[in-house]
Design a protein around this motif. Structure first.
Motif, mmCIF file in Angstrom:
data_model
loop_
_atom_site.group_PDB
_atom_site.id
_atom_site.type_symbol
_atom_site.label_atom_id
_atom_site.label_comp_id
_atom_site.label_asym_id
_atom_site.label_seq_id
_atom_site.Cartn_x
_atom_site.Cartn_y
_atom_site.Cartn_z
ATOM 1 N N ASP A 22 0.834 -1.060 -0.055
ATOM 2 C CA ASP A 22 0.006 -0.062 0.088
ATOM 3 C C ASP A 22 0.937 1.192 -0.078
ATOM 4 O OD1 ASP A 22 0.942 -0.202 2.691
ATOM 5 O OD2 ASP A 22 -1.055 0.150 3.619
ATOM 6 N N GLU A 23 2.015 1.108 -0.242
ATOM 7 C CA GLU A 23 3.107 2.258 -0.435
ATOM 8 C C GLU A 23 3.902 2.342 -1.511
ATOM 9 O OE1 GLU A 23 5.062 2.689 3.554
ATOM 10 O OE2 GLU A 23 3.438 2.211 4.535
ATOM 11 N N MET A 24 3.509 1.703 -2.558
ATOM 12 C CA MET A 24 4.471 1.890 -4.162
ATOM 13 C C MET A 24 4.376 3.274 -4.134
ATOM 14 S SD MET A 24 3.953 -0.150 -7.406
ATOM 15 C CE MET A 24 5.267 -0.387 -8.286
ATOM 16 N N HIS A 25 5.812 3.813 -4.516
ATOM 17 C CA HIS A 25 5.876 4.931 -5.100
ATOM 18 C C HIS A 25 5.778 5.221 -6.743
ATOM 19 C CE1 HIS A 25 8.542 5.827 -1.441
ATOM 20 N NE2 HIS A 25 7.144 5.658 -0.918
ATOM 21 N N ILE A 26 4.942 5.661 -7.254
ATOM 22 C CA ILE A 26 4.846 5.639 -8.771
ATOM 23 C C ILE A 26 4.851 7.271 -9.177
ATOM 24 C CG2 ILE A 26 3.238 5.175 -10.477
ATOM 25 C CD1 ILE A 26 2.126 3.149 -8.922
ATOM 26 N N SER A 27 5.945 7.704 -9.887
ATOM 27 C CA SER A 27 5.947 9.215 -10.276
ATOM 28 C C SER A 27 5.075 9.426 -11.266
ATOM 29 C CB SER A 27 7.284 9.085 -10.705
ATOM 30 O OG SER A 27 7.478 8.790 -11.949
ATOM 31 N N ARG A 28 4.757 10.685 -11.398
ATOM 32 C CA ARG A 28 3.868 11.361 -12.344
ATOM 33 C C ARG A 28 4.296 10.857 -13.562
ATOM 34 N NH1 ARG A 28 2.376 17.349 -10.712
ATOM 35 N NH2 ARG A 28 1.194 17.108 -8.701
ATOM 36 N N ARG A 29 5.427 10.800 -13.992
ATOM 37 C CA ARG A 29 6.056 10.335 -15.460
ATOM 38 C C ARG A 29 5.867 9.028 -15.766
ATOM 39 N NH1 ARG A 29 9.802 7.451 -17.630
ATOM 40 N NH2 ARG A 29 10.733 7.093 -15.692
ATOM 41 N N LEU A 30 6.019 8.294 -14.493
ATOM 42 C CA LEU A 30 5.959 6.731 -14.857
ATOM 43 C C LEU A 30 4.464 6.205 -14.784
ATOM 44 C CD1 LEU A 30 7.207 3.634 -14.576
ATOM 45 C CD2 LEU A 30 6.808 3.795 -12.092
ATOM 46 N N ALA A 31 3.471 6.877 -14.043
ATOM 47 C CA ALA A 31 2.223 6.827 -14.309
ATOM 48 C C ALA A 31 1.599 7.012 -15.813
ATOM 49 C CB ALA A 31 1.219 7.618 -13.362
ATOM 50 N N ARG A 32 2.224 8.206 -16.393
ATOM 51 C CA ARG A 32 1.811 8.778 -17.688
ATOM 52 C C ARG A 32 2.064 7.711 -18.530
ATOM 53 N NH1 ARG A 32 5.290 13.018 -18.343
ATOM 54 N NH2 ARG A 32 6.546 11.494 -19.352
ATOM 55 N N LEU A 73 -5.172 -1.171 -13.414
ATOM 56 C CA LEU A 73 -3.764 -1.867 -12.778
ATOM 57 C C LEU A 73 -3.208 -0.543 -11.708
ATOM 58 C CD1 LEU A 73 -2.531 -3.753 -15.460
ATOM 59 C CD2 LEU A 73 -3.501 -4.695 -13.412
ATOM 60 N N LEU A 74 -3.210 0.674 -12.606
ATOM 61 C CA LEU A 74 -2.595 1.532 -11.950
ATOM 62 C C LEU A 74 -3.002 2.287 -10.759
ATOM 63 C CD1 LEU A 74 -0.220 3.949 -12.169
ATOM 64 C CD2 LEU A 74 -1.896 5.260 -13.496
ATOM 65 N N ASP A 75 -4.614 2.461 -10.627
ATOM 66 C CA ASP A 75 -5.212 2.766 -9.636
ATOM 67 C C ASP A 75 -5.111 1.904 -8.389
ATOM 68 O OD1 ASP A 75 -5.969 5.141 -10.846
ATOM 69 O OD2 ASP A 75 -8.090 4.204 -11.380
ATOM 70 N N LEU A 76 -4.985 0.611 -8.537
ATOM 71 C CA LEU A 76 -4.982 -0.433 -7.654
ATOM 72 C C LEU A 76 -3.474 -0.463 -7.203
ATOM 73 C CD1 LEU A 76 -6.602 -3.706 -9.043
ATOM 74 C CD2 LEU A 76 -7.140 -2.405 -6.889
ATOM 75 N N ALA A 77 -2.365 -0.243 -8.034
ATOM 76 C CA ALA A 77 -0.934 -0.117 -7.233
ATOM 77 C C ALA A 77 -0.731 1.117 -6.731
ATOM 78 C CB ALA A 77 0.260 -0.189 -8.574
ATOM 79 N N ARG A 78 -1.502 2.104 -6.933
ATOM 80 C CA ARG A 78 -1.367 3.434 -6.315
ATOM 81 C C ARG A 78 -2.230 3.423 -4.880
ATOM 82 N NH1 ARG A 78 -1.639 8.032 -10.674
ATOM 83 N NH2 ARG A 78 -0.698 9.377 -9.359
#
Length: 224
Positions: free
Chosen positions: A46-56, A207-212
């Motif tokens: 529940d604490e994965m760091h996903i940068s804005r660039r990586l998410a985009r 997937l992204l929303d779950l990971a974040r």
């Protein structure tokens, strides 16, 4: 040391349950040795760091996430580096675990070419990450985002990264003591989890929303 004649996939699962994992000195080594680090790497789910660039880039780049489409190819690609701990014995044992349903790969494909991914072992609510690779920028990170989403959807509580690297640390991995790790492992082994709770065709936004930790997990493993 463990010889090929003595070590089986089932014995390997028992080793994971006791908190140790195997490595080889190099690709040509015949034997394995066991590791139980004083400091263990974990990535809190529940604490994965996903940068804005990586998410985009995860949402916009042209690629496909597949699960267990080419497990052997993923392990082989992870071994294709100057210094590797993956020898023939590792290939044999993890192929056996894959056939048993305890080893999985999360893969990144582009134009039907395997360009990144990772593999690891499931036991209870623990996922033991073994290795990852990239043949495209951020491909291993994309695979890790998809893995974390899948683990969260399936009720997993522990993602073991074994060691910490700058790559993993940038994504939220931390070190904990051996004692703390064994306590978390014991708790995870008592819990049920389902690696396939999330549909293989889950959209990348889900997937992204779950990971974040932004998405809600419905009965079908996706956001309602």
């Amino acid at each position: 040391m463990a010889s090929e004649a003595a070590l089986t996939p089932r014995l390997l699962l028992r080793a994971y349950a006791s908190g140790v994992f195997p490595m080889a000195d190099d690709a040509e080594a015949e034997d394995l040795f066991w590791i139980d680090p004083l400091r263990r790497g974990v990535l809190p789910l529940d604490e994965m760091h996903i940068s804005r660039r990586l998410a985009r880039d995860f949402l916009r780049k042209e690629f496909e996430i597949r699960v267990d489409a080419d497990f052997a190819g993923t392990v082989e690609a992870c071994a294709e580096r100057e210094n590797t701990w993956i020898n023939r014995e590792i290939h044999r044992l993890y192929a056996g675990l894959h056939r048993m349903g305890h080893a999985h790969s999360v893969e990144v494909w582009q134009e039907d070419r395997l360009v990144g991914g990772l593999y690891g072992v499931t036991l209870g609510a623990a996922f033991f990450g073994e290795s990852m690779f990239s043949r495209m920028r951020d491909a291993s990170k994309f695979a890790l985002v998809a893995l974390v989403a899948r683990l969260r959807a399936g009720g997993f509580t522990l993602l073991d990264t074994q060691f910490i690297t700058p790559h993993l640390e940038s994504l939220g991995a931390v070190e904990i003591s051996r004692e703390a790790y064994h306590a978390r492992l014991a708790d995870a082994l008592r819990r049920p989890a389902d690696f396939r709770a999330l549909p293989a065709e889950a959209p990348r936004r889900a997937l992204l929303d779950l990971a974040r930790d932004l998405g809600k997990i419905g009965s079908d493993g996706l956001n309602p």
